[in-house]
Design a protein around this motif. Structure first.
Motif, mmCIF file in Angstrom:
data_model
loop_
_atom_site.group_PDB
_atom_site.id
_atom_site.type_symbol
_atom_site.label_atom_id
_atom_site.label_comp_id
_atom_site.label_asym_id
_atom_site.label_seq_id
_atom_site.Cartn_x
_atom_site.Cartn_y
_atom_site.Cartn_z
ATOM 1 N N ASN A 108 -2.192 -4.640 -5.988
ATOM 2 C CA ASN A 108 -1.029 -5.175 -6.669
ATOM 3 C C ASN A 108 -0.222 -6.255 -6.026
ATOM 4 N N LYS A 109 0.232 -7.254 -7.139
ATOM 5 C CA LYS A 109 0.921 -8.337 -6.420
ATOM 6 C C LYS A 109 2.552 -8.038 -6.279
ATOM 7 N N CYS A 110 3.172 -6.786 -6.868
ATOM 8 C CA CYS A 110 4.203 -6.377 -6.456
ATOM 9 C C CYS A 110 3.992 -4.632 -6.293
ATOM 10 N N ARG A 111 4.334 -4.284 -5.246
ATOM 11 C CA ARG A 111 4.470 -2.772 -4.894
ATOM 12 C C ARG A 111 5.191 -2.075 -4.284
ATOM 13 N N LEU A 112 5.696 -0.931 -4.365
ATOM 14 C CA LEU A 112 6.520 -0.269 -3.604
ATOM 15 C C LEU A 112 5.585 1.003 -3.182
ATOM 16 N N TYR A 113 5.597 1.302 -1.870
ATOM 17 C CA TYR A 113 4.678 2.124 -1.322
ATOM 18 C C TYR A 113 5.312 2.856 0.181
ATOM 19 N N THR A 114 4.509 3.696 0.614
ATOM 20 C CA THR A 114 5.104 4.402 1.978
ATOM 21 C C THR A 114 4.006 4.069 3.038
ATOM 22 N N SER A 115 4.522 3.905 4.343
ATOM 23 C CA SER A 115 3.826 3.628 5.472
ATOM 24 C C SER A 115 2.850 2.312 5.193
ATOM 25 N N THR A 116 1.572 2.411 5.115
ATOM 26 C CA THR A 116 0.465 1.174 5.036
ATOM 27 C C THR A 116 -0.082 1.330 3.761
ATOM 28 N N TYR A 117 -0.811 0.349 3.622
ATOM 29 C CA TYR A 117 -1.558 0.180 2.287
ATOM 30 C C TYR A 117 -2.852 1.343 2.370
ATOM 31 N N ASP A 118 -2.973 1.939 3.328
ATOM 32 C CA ASP A 118 -4.073 2.800 3.521
ATOM 33 C C ASP A 118 -3.624 4.315 3.999
ATOM 34 N N TYR A 119 -2.616 4.781 3.267
ATOM 35 C CA TYR A 119 -1.979 6.157 3.351
ATOM 36 C C TYR A 119 -2.866 7.072 3.550
#
Length: 342
Positions: A108-119
């Motif tokens: 995704n070109k815009c995203r809110l997430y936690t820790s890293t892309y590979d949670y």
């Protein structure tokens, strides 16, 4: 969205086991001394004494440290302050106002997430939430950015344009200092630009957790804005040193691609983000990256019989794939791209 630290960390009495770093990489006592010798460049004053003076200051900082702070940089001070405010407003919103940009899809070109892309697959989680989006060209991506706070898009657009201009000016000074010729850092090397905001809530055990582990940046160059809460550390000469927050300053950090292009004349420094038990901390990162298909190699003008290439040519996407798959985020990330002595 229940994975977001902002959803549950305020109620955490102790640090969950999956946030506890291994003994060899945890920060332990985080009261390290500030780096008193970190270069501080007053860009306006440096240029007032002539472009050559500014070139020398920037080049020496990039050669000796690979990281420096810049003040009087031309990005409007009120805009710098307001951007930090609107980012904090975003993280302070209830989850239902952030759900539109929350995503576990790293594409995704815009995203809110936690820790890293590979949670789901990481061994230890980072104590941070992150909002990241593409911002170049602005009008290709702004419709994907958060709709709330309502002024977010307007403020961050103005900020991104001004920081992008600052990055061009700093890169041209580096270019001139290395003798690479005008516009060496063109569209291929700077065509992917990312705005990233890190949110680090108070942590119950700062000695065991990390906001970001020791790493070198994979990109070309980074412009980082700290708030007034300390948390950025530099690894230099075998010890950790703090980087003091300075109002309205940018911390400029060279990435691995700068080290390769300069054939090792410039250095990409190892750094990390620690946590604290009392305050929310926010940082804003503007990252300049090559396009995936761009060929990265030591600049030919720097190569001669007495200065042979240290690195082989590769496409940036090859490097980034290796960087993410091997999860060797510091100096070792360049090992596979070095030319081995015969």
């Amino acid at each position: 969205m229940e994975k977001l630290l902002s959803s549950w960390s305020s109620a955490a009495v102790s640090l969950p086991e999956n946030y506890v770093f291994p003994v060899h990489s945890r920060p332990g006592d985080t009261t390290v001394p500030f780096c008193k010798t970190l270069p501080m460049i007053d860009l306006k004053a440096a240029l007032a004494y002539g472009r050559h003076n500014a070139i020398q200051q920037v080049l020496e900082a990039c050669q000796d440290f690979g990281i420096f702070q810049v003040i009087n940089h031309g990005v409007n001070d009120d805009l710098v302050i307001d951007t930090m405010k609107v980012v904090k407003e975003f993280f302070d919103m209830p989850n239902e106002d952030k759900v539109d940009v929350y995503s576990e899809d790293p594409n995704n070109k815009c995203r809110l997430y936690t820790s890293t892309y590979d949670y789901e697959n990481e061994k230890t989680h980072l104590w941070r939430d992150n909002l990241r989006h593409h911002c170049y060209p602005i009008h290709d991506f702004i419709h994907l950015w958060p709709k709330k706070p309502t002024r977010y898009r307007d403020v961050v657009m103005k900020y991104s344009l001004q920081v992008a201009d600052l990055s061009s000016r700093i890169l041209e000074l580096i270019c001139d200092g290395l003798g690479l010729g005008p516009m060496y850092f063109g569209e291929g090397l700077t065509g992917v630009q990312l705005f990233s905001a890190n949110h680090y809530p108070p942590c119950p055990s700062p000695d065991l957790a990390l906001g970001l582990p020791k790493h070198c940046d994979a990109n070309l160059i980074t412009f980082l804005q700290q708030d007034d809460i300390y948390g950025l550390q530099l690894y230099r000469n075998g010890e950790w040193l703090g980087i003091e927050p300075i109002p309205n300053a940018f911390v400029v950090i060279l990435g691995h691609q700068s080290q390769v292009i300069s054939n090792g004349k410039l250095t990409s420094p190892e750094h990390r983000a620690i946590t604290n038990s009392t305050y929310h901390r926010t940082s804003i990162v503007y990252s300049i990256n090559p396009k995936p298909d761009t060929l990265i190699e030591p600049a030919k003008v720097l190569i001669n019989d007495s200065n042979p290439p240290l690195y082989r040519a590769y496409q940036f996407k090859e490097f980034f794939k290796s960087y993410e798959e091997k999860k060797d985020y510091d100096k070792g990330a360049l090992e596979d791209f070095k030319i081995k002595a015969s």
